[in-house]
Scaffold this motif. Structure first.
Motif, PDB file in Angstrom:
ATOM      1  N   LEU A 120      25.792  15.787 -41.566  1.00 18.44           N
ATOM      2  CA  LEU A 120      26.992  16.572 -41.239  1.00 18.44           C
ATOM      3  C   LEU A 120      28.237  15.924 -41.826  1.00 18.44           C
ATOM      4  N   ARG A 121      28.062  15.277 -42.968  1.00 15.88           N
ATOM      5  CA  ARG A 121      29.202  14.620 -43.608  1.00 15.88           C
ATOM      6  C   ARG A 121      29.101  14.819 -45.102  1.00 15.88           C
ATOM      7  N   GLN A 122      30.234  14.680 -45.791  1.00 10.51           N
ATOM      8  CA  GLN A 122      30.198  14.845 -47.232  1.00 10.51           C
ATOM      9  C   GLN A 122      29.508  13.652 -47.877  1.00 10.51           C
ATOM     10  N   THR A 123      28.922  13.901 -49.035  1.00 14.66           N
ATOM     11  CA  THR A 123      28.247  12.844 -49.775  1.00 14.66           C
ATOM     12  C   THR A 123      29.278  12.088 -50.605  1.00 14.66           C
ATOM     13  N   GLN A 124      29.562  10.867 -50.179  1.00 11.58           N
ATOM     14  CA  GLN A 124      30.534  10.038 -50.878  1.00 11.58           C
ATOM     15  C   GLN A 124      29.887   9.194 -51.956  1.00 11.58           C
ATOM     16  N   SER A 125      28.573   8.941 -51.802  1.00 14.40           N
ATOM     17  CA  SER A 125      27.874   8.054 -52.716  1.00 14.40           C
ATOM     18  C   SER A 125      26.413   8.458 -52.780  1.00 14.40           C
ATOM     19  N   SER A 126      25.855   8.534 -53.990  1.00 16.56           N
ATOM     20  CA  SER A 126      24.439   8.867 -54.123  1.00 16.56           C
ATOM     21  C   SER A 126      23.574   7.758 -53.551  1.00 16.56           C
ATOM     22  N   ILE A 127      24.063   6.526 -53.581  1.00 19.75           N
ATOM     23  CA  ILE A 127      23.309   5.394 -53.016  1.00 19.75           C
ATOM     24  C   ILE A 127      23.180   5.555 -51.501  1.00 19.75           C
ATOM     25  N   ILE A 128      24.315   5.849 -50.829  1.00 27.55           N
ATOM     26  CA  ILE A 128      24.286   6.018 -49.377  1.00 27.55           C
ATOM     27  C   ILE A 128      23.450   7.236 -49.003  1.00 27.55           C
ATOM     28  N   PHE A 129      23.523   8.296 -49.820  1.00 29.83           N
ATOM     29  CA  PHE A 129      22.725   9.495 -49.563  1.00 29.83           C
ATOM     30  C   PHE A 129      21.240   9.133 -49.509  1.00 29.83           C
ATOM     31  N   ILE A 130      20.760   8.391 -50.492  1.00 26.11           N
ATOM     32  CA  ILE A 130      19.347   8.010 -50.537  1.00 26.11           C
ATOM     33  C   ILE A 130      19.006   7.059 -49.403  1.00 26.11           C
ATOM     34  N   GLN A 131      19.928   6.179 -49.048  1.00 22.22           N
ATOM     35  CA  GLN A 131      19.686   5.282 -47.913  1.00 22.22           C
ATOM     36  C   GLN A 131      19.475   6.083 -46.640  1.00 22.22           C
ATOM     37  N   GLN A 132      20.305   7.091 -46.423  1.00 23.69           N
ATOM     38  CA  GLN A 132      20.207   7.880 -45.202  1.00 23.69           C
ATOM     39  C   GLN A 132      18.972   8.765 -45.223  1.00 23.69           C
ATOM     40  N   LEU A 133      18.678   9.395 -46.358  1.00 26.38           N
ATOM     41  CA  LEU A 133      17.455  10.183 -46.479  1.00 26.38           C
ATOM     42  C   LEU A 133      16.231   9.292 -46.247  1.00 26.38           C
ATOM     43  N   GLY A 134      16.314   8.059 -46.724  1.00 19.83           N
ATOM     44  CA  GLY A 134      15.197   7.126 -46.618  1.00 19.83           C
ATOM     45  C   GLY A 134      14.832   6.728 -45.208  1.00 19.83           C
ATOM     46  N   ARG A 135      15.734   6.975 -44.245  1.00 23.33           N
ATOM     47  CA  ARG A 135      15.405   6.628 -42.854  1.00 23.33           C
ATOM     48  C   ARG A 135      14.175   7.383 -42.371  1.00 23.33           C
ATOM     49  N   GLY A 136      13.904   8.541 -42.961  1.00 23.48           N
ATOM     50  CA  GLY A 136      12.780   9.346 -42.472  1.00 23.48           C
ATOM     51  C   GLY A 136      11.550   9.304 -43.358  1.00 23.48           C
ATOM     52  N   LEU A 137      11.569   8.471 -44.413  1.00 23.87           N
ATOM     53  CA  LEU A 137      10.506   8.535 -45.406  1.00 23.87           C
ATOM     54  C   LEU A 137       9.327   7.603 -45.138  1.00 23.87           C
ATOM     55  N   ARG A 138       9.369   6.871 -44.057  1.00 26.86           N
ATOM     56  CA  ARG A 138       8.195   6.054 -43.728  1.00 26.86           C
ATOM     57  C   ARG A 138       7.120   6.947 -43.122  1.00 26.86           C
ATOM     58  N   LYS A 139       5.891   6.675 -43.493  1.00 25.75           N
ATOM     59  CA  LYS A 139       4.773   7.471 -42.977  1.00 25.75           C
ATOM     60  C   LYS A 139       4.519   7.165 -41.514  1.00 25.75           C
ATOM     61  N   HIS A 140       4.064   8.182 -40.796  1.00 25.25           N
ATOM     62  CA  HIS A 140       3.755   8.037 -39.376  1.00 25.25           C
ATOM     63  C   HIS A 140       2.708   9.089 -39.028  1.00 25.25           C
ATOM     64  N   ASN A 141       1.744   8.711 -38.195  1.00 20.17           N
ATOM     65  CA  ASN A 141       0.631   9.627 -37.946  1.00 20.17           C
ATOM     66  C   ASN A 141       0.994  10.815 -37.057  1.00 20.17           C
ATOM     67  N   GLU A 142       2.243  10.902 -36.596  1.00 16.17           N
ATOM     68  CA  GLU A 142       2.655  12.054 -35.784  1.00 16.17           C
ATOM     69  C   GLU A 142       3.518  13.041 -36.566  1.00 16.17           C
ATOM     70  N   LYS A 143       3.605  12.850 -37.881  1.00 17.46           N
ATOM     71  CA  LYS A 143       4.345  13.820 -38.693  1.00 17.46           C
ATOM     72  C   LYS A 143       3.666  13.943 -40.058  1.00 17.46           C
ATOM     73  N   GLU A 144       3.671  15.167 -40.604  1.00 17.52           N
ATOM     74  CA  GLU A 144       3.148  15.399 -41.945  1.00 17.52           C
ATOM     75  C   GLU A 144       4.251  15.300 -42.987  1.00 17.52           C
ATOM     76  N   TYR A 145       5.478  15.557 -42.562  1.00 20.55           N
ATOM     77  CA  TYR A 145       6.618  15.495 -43.473  1.00 20.55           C
ATOM     78  C   TYR A 145       7.867  15.294 -42.630  1.00 20.55           C
ATOM     79  N   VAL A 146       8.975  14.995 -43.286  1.00 20.32           N
ATOM     80  CA  VAL A 146      10.260  14.897 -42.605  1.00 20.32           C
ATOM     81  C   VAL A 146      11.173  15.991 -43.139  1.00 20.32           C
ATOM     82  N   THR A 147      11.915  16.628 -42.239  1.00 22.14           N
ATOM     83  CA  THR A 147      12.849  17.689 -42.610  1.00 22.14           C
ATOM     84  C   THR A 147      14.246  17.088 -42.782  1.00 22.14           C
ATOM     85  N   ILE A 148      14.863  17.351 -43.923  1.00 25.15           N
ATOM     86  CA  ILE A 148      16.235  16.899 -44.191  1.00 25.15           C
ATOM     87  C   ILE A 148      17.120  18.145 -44.246  1.00 25.15           C
TER      88      ILE A 148
END
Length: 962
Positions: A528-556
């Protein structure tokens, strides 16, 4: 209709009888499978985008499969396009939660068939004058549409065709006997589904095997082994140390297992004593647990130096930087006490606390690990590690290796009221208004999540917004908490624990969770914020990219407002750091660069916001201020002044972007205050000419000649022709003359000739080429020679994307000047090239498809795509079909004149046009018409042009849509 029937007959002839039949392939039958940058999903989306209604008959559907279509379905809903989906409960494959997702689709009617053994996989699309059909092996799952090895046939048919008649009848027969999908039915099915775990488990194993999930289930009984990335990195670390290096840097995307990687390397290194340094105690404890899994050994071998724990004698010591960096703690260790030291999140190492530790110890090997080595300050992480990058894997490569959890990204439109859009000036009251919160919840509910309940992270624009929005969401019945830099570490850890245990639905934050935190169970991330940096964008998207057996994918879910930095979104998602505006547009339109089952989806209005940001004349994309950062980053990485080719090799800015602001690289380096050797005015003129005209690689002929003459005093014309042939590119006498004309500077207008040195660069004498004497003398200047050769190398690299056998490459972009040169015209006539011009048996047609208010034109020309392979062209004013410059175009087919079509969306794109290929002018369609400009009536000529190759769907829709 007659023309449509003829085209379809020709296409069927090409598809079933003779593949060499030289006709439009718009309607030809074809095989759809999933290959690199080509998948079933792209065709499915293309058909949905252009259809009037759609019908799906599919046995198996997953939430991930629906996710790939949700943005398109919403766009169709706004256009009033409806469809039908028929599915089943065959083998209990379809999960109850998926059926709930189907009910969210307001423009789709869903029914359940009772047909025994229902196993169909068919997609029917009704268009204005015809039907299209996809049938084969692909169910409506993300794997089947994008990743699995699939065979599907794509067919087209008129309404009276027997094939489509059979399919429609089969569907209608089953549809009429099927029952509607309802909430009550789902509740009943859910009870039955839960009582048959064996069937459900068997189904998932047979049809949608998740190897990572099975691996996790067996983790207790199987030894942990390095994955492919880790094995490659371990080999490179070993090779690096064999060269005598004592430092190394690992750059690894979030979630790719760099902690395990370091543990494997420690096991191989077998140090007498090891130190692992982190910046948070929470990370420290997790790292210790991971190391114990890999290294084994006695529990007492592992110790912590942080807070109240002071296990300084442990063989494997895990310390927080805050504790270890203090003088009293450092001094209790010998400088060489640790054989092996690891610094996690090493991009922080510019801080004094880190430098105190690094400068104090003298290990046999120092390893730094980070996902983002780029720094916003001037500190050089690469220099700290002697420029030894042991291994690097970024987001795209990690997805390709299936190391991360797949994601479905949705760029959605933010709240808009009375034309006022959320932007960086919006007040807190606007950000948390009842209307915006309702809009947010509507989008979040529609796009959903994978798993039994949501466990989400929301990134807000400010502390105030996070707290205020949390209160409003809680009042709506959700369970949320706001966390900012003001919260203590125990408070953060408690909130994460509650989120994991479903005591919270969301954590709202600003940026404290950008990095250094492991929350693998996250299944939804909201931006819910503007993208100030592509680096920070990927860092924030990356919070959900670890695999876990209770999800098949992460929604961004990314709420795209009216922000000037919206163009950073496709840059971040694609990893393309070229800053080339055309590349950014293409990455927004065509998202096939995302590997595996992950997808990138932009709602049409949100996509337009990004295009507006790209085309904004005030955009700083090409400003010197913007170019400085990537330049310094690359210089830091290399430890020297970069060459132009270094930008290309390291996926940094496109050298051509530099030359939008500076006439050549020497000029750019001077502006960067770099200590460069002097070159004289003539030498600057030569590198300016090569920088502005030849570095783009659109025709390699000139560069090949000059490159050869740099090393040889002369080259016979016959040998030059052989050189072109050996390189694999075309040559004829017209092209050879054009090359000579350009390198003599005769091609250019007088002003350009002066800017480029005024005298011929290459001279043809007695059938032999040679450089002019002034240039030959200049090549003795090492600095000039290096600058010129650098441009030549870049030109060769850029030429790789162009077709070597033809002057023009379809879907690449060309300016009017480029076209004059590539069509072998004797001079640059770009200033008078409006509309079309016949010359040398060629005719380029240039079209600015959408005239904007900034064009200062009231007149609306009648240029229009009638279909993907028919373009209606409108001449300039005061023309009739019999005019001396129009008649040759009308009769071009009979006169053997080759007509080329170039189109750009609007003037905001700059000077370059997409090349859409050769066209055949339908002389029977040519007619006189009129248009009105500022109250006056003008004559114009219009005619239809049939494209040799239908425009690919992403470029077509980008050009056509307002």
């Amino acid at each position: 209709m007659d023309q449509l029937i003829r085209k379809m007959k020709n296409s069927l002839h090409k598809g079933f009888i003779d593949k060499s039949n030289p006709v439009s392939g718009q309607f030809k039958p074809k095989l759809l499978s999933n290959k690199a940058h080509e998948n079933v999903l792209s065709t499915l989306l293309q058909e949905m985008k252009t259809c009037q209604t759609f019908t799906f008959s599919v046995a198996f559907i997953t939430e991930g499969g629906l996710a790939t279509l949700k943005t398109m379905l919403l766009d169709l809903q706004l256009k009033g396009i409806k469809g039908r989906i028929m599915t089943s409960t065959f083998l209990n494959f379809n999960q109850p939660k998926m059926f709930k997702e189907l009910l969210k689709l307001d423009n789709v009617e869903v029914r359940l068939t009772g047909v025994k053994g229902f196993h169909s996989k068919g997609y029917i699309f009704e268009h204005k004058d015809y039907y299209s059909l996809i049938v084969g092996s692909s169910n409506l799952t993300d794997s089947a549409l994008k990743a699995n090895y699939e065979w599907n046939i794509y067919l087209t048919s008129l309404e009276d065709g027997e094939i489509i008649h059979h399919f429609k009848n089969q569907f209608e027969e089953a549809w009429n006997e099927a029952i509607p999908l309802t909430v009550d039915w789902i509740n009943s099915y859910n009870l039955n589904y839960e009582q048959q775990p064996f069937v459900n488990q068997a189904t998932s194993n047979v049809f949608e095997v998740n190897a990572e999930y099975l691996t996790n289930q067996l983790a207790d009984s199987l030894a942990i082994q390095p994955n492919k990335m880790q094995n490659d990195a371990l080999k490179q670390l070993k090779t690096l140390r064999e060269t005598g290096a004592k430092k190394g840097l690992i750059i690894s995307a979030t979630g790719t297992g760099k902690t395990y990687l370091s543990a494997f390397d420690v096991r191989h290194f077998a140090p007498k004593k090891m130190l692992f340094v982190v910046h948070r105690e929470q990370i420290l404890k997790k790292a210790l647990q991971d190391y114990r899994k890999i290294l084994g050994g006695h529990e007492d071998d592992f110790g912590i130096l942080s807070g109240n724990s002071k296990d300084t004698n442990a063989k494997y010591l895990f310390a927080t930087v805050q504790t270890l960096s203090s003088e009293r703690h450092l001094q209790q260790f010998e400088k060489d006490e640790f054989d092996y030291i690891l610094i996690d999140e090493v991009h922080r190492a510019g801080a004094d606390s880190y430098l105190n530790i690094i400068n104090y110890f003298e290990p046999n090997f120092l390893l730094g690990m980070t996902a983002t080595p780029e720094r916003t300050d001037s500190f050089n992480i690469f220099e700290l590690f002697d420029y030894n990058i042991a291994y690097e894997i970024r987001l795209q490569a990690a997805l390709e290796e299936e190391m991360l959890c797949p994601f479905h990204y949705f760029g959605v439109i933010d709240y808009e009221r009375n034309g006022e859009i959320i932007d960086d000036t919006s007040t807190l009251q606007q950000l948390v208004s009842q209307e915006r919160v309702h809009h947010i919840l509507e989008k979040v509910n529609y796009y959903g999540y994978s798993g039994k309940r949501v466990r989400g992270l929301i990134f807000c624009s400010s502390k105030q917004e996070s707290h205020a929005l949390s209160e409003v969401l809680n009042a709506q019945g959700l369970k949320t908490i706001a966390l900012t830099g003001d919260n203590s570490q125990p408070e953060r850890e408690d909130a994460i624990r509650k989120l994991e245990q479903y005591q919270l639905d969301y954590i709202l934050t600003v940026d404290i969770f950008n990095e250094g935190i492991d929350i693998p169970f996250l299944n939804q991330i909201i931006m819910l914020r503007q993208t100030q940096s592509s680096i920070i964008f990927i860092q924030q998207l990356g919070r959900g990219l670890r695999k876990h057996n209770e999800k098949e994918y992460v929604t961004i879910i990314d709420f795209i407002g009216n922000y000037k930095n919206n163009y950073l979104i496709p840059i971040a998602l694609s990893g393309d750091q070229s800053m080339n505006k055309d590349n950014v547009r293409r990455r927004t339109v065509n998202t096939d660069y995302i590997q595996g089952v992950s997808t990138i989806n932009f709602e049409e209005i949100a996509k337009k916001r990004i295009f507006d940001a790209i085309d904004n004349k005030k955009l700083k994309l090409y400003n010197m201020e913007f170019l400085t950062t990537p330049y310094k980053e690359l210089k830091n990485r290399l430890g020297r002044i970069p060459l132009l080719i270094d930008f290309i090799k390291n996926n940094s800015i496109d050298p051509e972007v530099i030359f939008v602001k500076k006439k050549n690289y020497f000029d750019f380096l001077v502006s960067m205050n770099e200590p460069v050797a002097n070159i004289n005015d003539y030498e600057q003129a030569i590198i300016t000419m090569f920088s502005q005209e030849l570095i783009n690689g659109k025709r390699i002929h000139e560069v090949l000649l000059v490159q050869n003459l740099i090393y040889n005093s002369e080259l016979a014309q016959t040998d030059y022709i052989k050189l072109l042939s050996d390189y694999g590119t075309y040559s004829n006498k017209e092209t050879i003359y054009s090359v000579e004309n350009l390198l003599s500077l005769k091609f250019f207008v007088t002003t350009a000739q002066k800017n480029y040195g005024s005298e011929p660069i290459v001279i043809l004498d007695n059938g032999k080429y040679k450089l002019n004497s002034k240039l030959q003398k200049s090549l003795e200047n090492e600095e000039f020679r290096k600058l010129l050769q650098d441009i030549i190398i870049c030109s060769f690299e850029k030429n790789k994307k162009y077709n070597k056998q033809t002057p023009l490459t379809i879907y690449e972009k060309y300016s009017r000047k480029d076209v004059c040169r590539l069509l072998n015209w004797s001079s640059n006539e770009e200033g008078t090239l409006n509309g079309g011009r016949v010359k040398m048996n060629t005719c380029p047609i240039f079209v600015n498809y959408h005239k904007t208010d900034e064009d200062n034109l009231e007149v609306k020309y009648m240029d229009e795509f009638l279909s993907t392979d028919i373009f209606k062209w409108c001449s300039t004013k005061n023309r009739k079909v019999t005019a001396k410059d129009i008649a040759p175009i009308v009769n071009s087919s009979a006169a053997d004149i080759t007509v080329h079509l170039f189109v750009k969306k609007h003037n905001g794109e700059g000077k370059d046009f997409y090349y859409l290929g050769e066209v055949t002018v339908d002389s029977n369609s040519a007619e006189n018409d009129t248009l009105i400009d500022q109250g006056k009536i003008y004559n114009v000529a219009t005619m239809n042009m049939i494209l040799e190759q239908p425009v690919q769907y992403d470029i077509y829709h980008y050009l056509v849509e307002e």
